[in-house]
Design an enzyme around this catalytic site. Sequence first.
Site, PDB file in Angstrom:
ATOM      1  N   CYS A 150     -46.795 -17.281   8.599  1.00  0.00           N
ATOM      2  CA  CYS A 150     -47.522 -18.468   7.916  1.00  0.00           C
ATOM      3  C   CYS A 150     -46.493 -19.270   7.015  1.00  0.00           C
ATOM      4  CB  CYS A 150     -48.644 -17.841   6.860  1.00  0.00           C
ATOM      5  SG  CYS A 150     -49.648 -18.803   6.046  1.00  0.00           S
ATOM      6  N   CYS A 153     -48.171 -20.317   3.585  1.00  0.00           N
ATOM      7  CA  CYS A 153     -48.034 -19.097   2.527  1.00  0.00           C
ATOM      8  C   CYS A 153     -46.682 -18.839   1.920  1.00  0.00           C
ATOM      9  CB  CYS A 153     -48.542 -17.693   3.106  1.00  0.00           C
ATOM     10  SG  CYS A 153     -49.830 -17.935   4.204  1.00  0.00           S
ATOM     11  N   ASP A 154     -45.677 -18.914   2.752  1.00  0.00           N
ATOM     12  CA  ASP A 154     -44.354 -18.384   2.619  1.00  0.00           C
ATOM     13  C   ASP A 154     -43.333 -19.490   2.502  1.00  0.00           C
ATOM     14  OD1 ASP A 154     -45.117 -15.900   2.460  1.00  0.00           O
ATOM     15  OD2 ASP A 154     -44.893 -15.504   4.424  1.00  0.00           O
TER      16      ASP A 154
END
Length: 323
Positions: A150, A153-154
Amino acid sequence: MVELKLGNLKKKVPKDVSKVEEIIILGAGPAGLSAALYAARAELSPLVITGMELGGQASLTNTIENYPGFPDGVGGSQLGELFQKQAERFGAKFEFDVVTEVDFNEVPFKIKTFSKEFLAKSVIISTGASPNLLNVKGEKELTGKGVSYCGTCDGWFFKDKKIVVVGGGDSALEESLFLTRFASSVTIIHRRDQLRAGKILQTRAFNNPKISFIWDSIIKEIQGDQAVKKVQLENVKTGAHSILETDGVFVFIGHTPNTNLFKSFLDMDQNGFIITNQYVKTNIPGVFAAGEVMDSHFKQVVTSAGMGAAAAIEATKYLESGD
Ligand code: NAP
């Protein structure tokens, strides 16, 4: 015993099962939340058991540019919140829990979560799909330590770092473009010499100075101790092996539907997608499926939302008819 009414059909169920829901919706992605909106507007007070991700995979997308009505794009998690708010306005209820077991052998259908047991006259399954893994050495050990599925997200953790992205589809290119905001370079590793992604994304990726490609190659191993340090590559045409230093590995190689719980009840294709007819009905009357759990072809927020709406319309008809 108490009497359960389903259209013209009457059935006795145990007294402790005093509350039988009209519709339970499993999953809260675009399909589940649209189903909730339509079922709520049919005054059926649907109960949504959300699972782990409110908004589904779409909520992990930074910007969605192809959902109609948002000419400037909309944040993935923002769209999920808007869907939920709209469904709640008409009476949809939300249970933030994960389904662990279902029993579709008879009506009312039984649904167990970590903390409770529910009964329903009809069920809409919209549990979506999960990202595929590479299944190579080092992947599991280094997940969260440089291996990610992701970008939204990261991505932030990779400011000024070198990363590789695996895959040649829309997800791989869209995420690569997003990751160039943070990374110093993004190297896309693809197992063929032609991309699967759409032309617009291809053009954007080819024109982005931070993005480069390694063609006809797969990752054989991800190496590193506490964090990703390098990947071992194999050229699938020549068989040659090489090492590429990198700080992160982002994997976007498709998805597998979340259908394990339903395997003993519902017809599925060889890849585990639930088989429905054109009215999103499964092989069990009263059980419907919508979104990526049954759609291996379109996989768009707008198509999943449409199928969710269709499932709620059909479930409403089913409840009215008592078939
Ligand atoms: P996808 O289209 O199935 O692409 C998966 C990619 O991963 C392919 O390039 C495939 O290679 C590669 N791959 C598969 N297994 C692999 C393995 N074991 N090792 C290495 N590479 C592997 O999946 P997706 O990109 O997640 O897209 C899924 C659907 O969502 C598509 O319909 C797509 O159009 C849609 N989507 C749309 C948007 C958008 O419209 N903005 C954004 C994201 C996704 P091959 O090409 O050789 O098969």
